[in-house]
Scaffold this active site. Structure first.
Site, PDB file in Angstrom:
ATOM      1  N   PRO A   3      59.438 -56.264  37.116  1.00  0.00           N
ATOM      2  CA  PRO A   3      59.748 -55.195  38.099  1.00  0.00           C
ATOM      3  C   PRO A   3      58.260 -54.846  39.192  1.00  0.00           C
ATOM      4  CG  PRO A   3      60.201 -55.374  35.455  1.00  0.00           C
ATOM      5  CD  PRO A   3      59.229 -56.338  35.555  1.00  0.00           C
ATOM      6  N   GLU A   4      58.590 -54.948  40.614  1.00  0.00           N
ATOM      7  CA  GLU A   4      57.702 -54.546  41.014  1.00  0.00           C
ATOM      8  C   GLU A   4      58.180 -53.295  41.853  1.00  0.00           C
ATOM      9  OE1 GLU A   4      57.408 -57.241  44.910  1.00  0.00           O
ATOM     10  OE2 GLU A   4      57.669 -58.160  43.455  1.00  0.00           O
TER      11      GLU A   4
END
Ligand code: ZN
Length: 283
Positions: A2-3
């Site tokens: 996840p960013e």
């Protein structure tokens, strides 16, 4: 992994589902999910009986303020980092946990917030009231400015990247330069800015840095608007994938025609990561 947009999507999900959630019961199924001093016992004692307040995000860290039930007195902070595969699930009805379940939180009504993490790199912290948060969640100390903040300006980039010989792609992945950006949005923003990813960071002109800053903010905003990306194992609290994947210009489009000029998208390794770019549009 996840960013920023995915973590922001999770933050919004937690904020809406846990609005007025009082933690009645906590169960930790894997000890290493808790990274704060005192381990599982201190964590469970710290959270039990507390009501969950506002959720904030810093880089890829999520933090909730905790309050003693019935008061507005802050009793501490609950911190979370999803790392590779951590995700939260919301369960209105009782259900059996899957084998990757690491932590479970219930309210009085029996609703459950569940933390599931296949790779088990995700971490949680409890920070008692009065203790500096970054003395417990030490990774916060190393974070550069948020991409949406005023501090993340072309002047800032110019100052930080002056004389740097590393590639601009590697620089963008460095959390101490800018918080929250990873492989997807680094590739996408470099495409939008028309900058070749292997360009030495110190060689970019002021104009290019301005364009890069605007492009990064732009792609992050779009992705947050569609709930993060479809890539990787990312899910929001309802188990729904984001939709940024359908809009990616270069990421994971190796060999496909550039949407702007028709040149096949190329892939190379930079800073150990697959990097996607158009050799015509980016120079
Ligand atoms: Zn192109």
């Amino acid at each position: 992994m996840p960013e920023l947009p995915e973590v922001e999507t999770v933050r919004r999900g937690l904020a809406s589902h846990l609005n007025s959630f009082v933690i009645q019961q906590v169960e930790i199924l894997r000890e290493r999910a808790v990274a704060s001093p005192g381990g599982v016992n201190a964590f469970c004692n710290g959270l039990r009986g507390q009501s969950v307040g506002e959720w904030t995000r810093r880089g890829k860290y999520l933090m909730a303020s905790l309050h003693q039930q019935g008061t507005h007195r802050t009793s501490g902070v609950w911190g979370v980092h999803l790392r590779m595969t951590g995700q939260f699930q919301w369960h209105d009805e009782p259900s059996d946990p899957c084998k990757h379940t690491r932590a479970r939180f219930w309210n009085e009504q029996g609703q459950e917030l569940r933390f599931v993490d296949m790779r088990s790199f995700g971490e949680m912290w409890w920070v008692p009231s009065g203790t500096p948060i970054d003395s417990v969640i030490t990774g916060l100390k190393r974070l550069g400015p948020e991409p949406f903040s005023d501090a993340f300006s072309a002047s800032y980039l110019q100052r930080e990247l002056k004389g740097s010989t590393r590639s601009i792609k590697a620089a963008l992945l460095d959390q101490s330069l800018v918080a929250g950006t990873g492989n997807i949005y680094a590739d996408e923003s470099l495409f939008v800015a028309g900058i070749a990813p292997h360009t030495p960071a110190g060689r970019l002109s002021r104009q290019q840095l301005e364009k890069l800053r605007d492009s990064l903010v732009h792609v992050l905003e779009i992705s947050i608007g569609v709930g993060g990306t479809t890539f990787s194992d990312f899910r929001d609290l309802e188990g729904v994938n984001g939709n940024y994947g359908g809009q990616a210009a270069v990421y994971r489009r190796t060999g496909k025609d550039c949407l702007t000029c028709g040149t096949p998208i190329e892939r190379m390794k930079l800073a150990g990561r697959s990097t996607h770019w158009c050799p015509t549009c980016q120079s």
